[in-house]
Enzyme design. Structure first.
Site, PDB file in Angstrom:
ATOM      1  N   GLN A  41     119.835   1.982  -6.222  1.00 54.55           N
ATOM      2  CA  GLN A  41     120.169   1.308  -7.468  1.00 54.55           C
ATOM      3  C   GLN A  41     119.617  -0.117  -7.425  1.00 54.55           C
ATOM      4  O   GLN A  41     119.808  -0.834  -6.442  1.00 54.55           O
ATOM      5  CB  GLN A  41     121.681   1.274  -7.672  1.00 54.55           C
ATOM      6  CG  GLN A  41     122.320   2.645  -7.820  1.00 54.55           C
ATOM      7  CD  GLN A  41     122.002   3.306  -9.154  1.00 54.55           C
ATOM      8  OE1 GLN A  41     121.311   2.748  -9.998  1.00 54.55           O
ATOM      9  NE2 GLN A  41     122.507   4.515  -9.331  1.00 54.55           N
ATOM     10  N   CYS A  81     123.282   8.305 -15.793  1.00 54.77           N
ATOM     11  CA  CYS A  81     122.251   7.372 -16.260  1.00 54.77           C
ATOM     12  C   CYS A  81     121.662   7.844 -17.584  1.00 54.77           C
ATOM     13  O   CYS A  81     120.637   7.320 -18.027  1.00 54.77           O
ATOM     14  CB  CYS A  81     121.154   7.203 -15.209  1.00 54.77           C
ATOM     15  SG  CYS A  81     120.303   8.738 -14.772  1.00 54.77           S
TER      16      CYS A  81
END
EC number: 2.1.1.190
Length: 450
Positions: A283, A406
């Site tokens: 991330q 996401c």
């Protein structure tokens, strides 16, 4: 003879005409929405409550697209973009909107998608996970473009919906120390004799230093290696080369792997670290990732000896903290290299109640050694979602499911599956992983009710 109707192509007169339109909302991709002659018109760069002058660029049966020419009446949420490359670089698309406005829009879009496509209107809306709006990215990949005529190498990001490279001097969403390296790196790469054989440059800010990964298509000579080594020493950065086979080699020193801490405010005995090779996915927003991991731990509330399954586990972003809290954790990942690194991370953190498997999570999972009754389930899939994996809920029967997404569209689709199988949406929250862009991430908690 039969005659068939043939739609007339967009006339140049229609497309060149300038229109004054009133924008009433944003779509899920951050474009303004207006109405014209019964059609929806999408206008990138426009904001709700604005009157704008536009030029149509595309006409379809039910909608049109337009280019923003001028903002006649600006929204109170409109701000001046901070980045000088904003209108040419393809990275950010909402810098013209206040940070609070961006988050309000993303939260509304998330709720709209979940209600429309999942019928999920219950549950508690949790406070959004938010952090710094600028210089938040701890990792970025810059493209290179070598001009055979001028012999100059450009370093930058690709333009929106294009392969063209936009040379940049700074990046307002990249960690400041990395942004400050862009111009020096561009100068360095142009001094190398092999500059025509260089690929992308990846910059990484980790807890154990700054890193640069340079893609090469042929081996560098000693003079080029010496220049890279001197640059690394001068700027206190680890540089490594990635060849055509995907192998990594340190420059001027042994290869050092970047390391991130996964939990904030923990005593050394409770700390959890994650190391990774430059090719692994991590991330990019470290501040938000820590908050995301902490919230997942809070929502799942792992207890000692509970059996928890972490699907799409990567290198252990959630698996490692879950195991640290005493649960028996099974992590499954589709990328073999990441499974290997996850096992390295488990060993480095002295976690033995943790087992990782490599497997295709879109395939038949009935015979997998890890398939069976579990207490809780964590999902962190890619944009495609976890639809196939959720078909095995009856065999797993988790009491709780935390879904990290996401892509709100696939989250909504998969939420519908969970609701059909007797789960109730208890918590839903926005994760603002990418400020200044339209991208929406979210976390949802489901609990079995029957």
């Amino acid at each position: 003879m039969a005659q068939f109707f043939k739609a007339k192509p967009n006339s140049s007169k229609q497309l060149s005409a300038k229109l004054s339109l009133s924008v009433n909302q944003l779509d899920h991709l951050g474009a303004g929405i207006a109405q014209h002659q019964g059609k929806v018109v999408f206008i990138p760069g426009a904001l709700p409550d604005e009157t704008v002058t536009v030029q149509l660029t595309e006409q379809k049966k039910n909608y049109a697209r337009a280019k923003l020419i001028k903002v006649d009446t600006p929204s109170s949420e409109r701000v001046a973009p901070e980045c000088p490359h904003y209108h040419t670089c393809g990275g950010c698309d909402l810098q013209h909107m206040s940070l609070s406005g961006q988050r309000e829009h993303k939260e509304a879009a998330l709720l709209d998608i979940m209600a429309k496509f999942a019928g999920a209107e219950g549950g508690t809306l949790s406070p959004a996970l938010t952090g710094e709006g600028w210089h938040y990215r701890r990792r970025a990949r810059l493209a290179t473009l070598f001009d055979k005529n001028t012999k100059h190498l450009s370093l930058g990001f690709r333009a929106a919906s294009s392969s063209n490279v936009v040379p940049i001097s700074q990046c307002q969403v990249l960690a400041k120390p990395l942004s400050d390296l862009i111009v020096p790196f561009a100068k360095l790469l142009n001094q190398l004799s092999a500059k025509a054989s260089l690929g992308h440059l990846e910059l990484i800010a980790a807890d154990n230093g700054h890193f640069a990964v340079l893609r090469i298509t042929k081996a560098l000579n000693d003079k080029d290696l010496a220049k890279l080594s001197a640059f690394a020493e001068q700027h206190q950065i680890h540089i490594c080369l990635q060849d055509n086979e995907g192998q990594f080699q340190g420059v001027g020193a042994e290869l050092v792997l970047p390391v991130y801490q996964l939990l904030d405010d923990k005593a050394e005995s409770d700390a959890v670290s994650l190391s990774f090779t430059p090719g692994n996915f991590v991330q990019v927003n470290g501040q938000i990732n820590k908050a995301m991991v902490a919230q997942a731990m809070d929502w799942l509330a792992p207890a000692p000896d509970e059996r928890i399954l972490d699907l799409f586990c990567g290198m252990g972003n959630f698996s490692l903290p879950l195991a640290k809290m005493g649960a028996d954790v099974i992590g499954v990942e589709g990328v073999a290299e990441m499974v290997t690194q996850a096992r390295v991370n488990a060993k480095a953190n002295n976690l033995d109640k943790l087992t990782f498997y490599h497997g295709d999570l879109s395939a038949d999972l009935s015979l997998e050694p890890w398939m069976g009754k579990i207490d809780k389930l964590l999902l962190d899939p890619a944009r495609a979602g976890a639809f196939e994996s959720l078909q095995w809920l009856k065999k797993m029967k988790p009491r709780k499911v935390v879904y990290v997404s996401c892509n709100p569209a696939s989250l909504a689709r998969d939420s519908a599956v969970l609701l059909e199988r007797g789960y109730r949406l208890q918590q839903l929250g926005l994760i603002d992983m990418f400020p200044q862009t339209h991208h929406i991430e979210a976390m949802a908690l489901f609990e079995l009710t029957k």
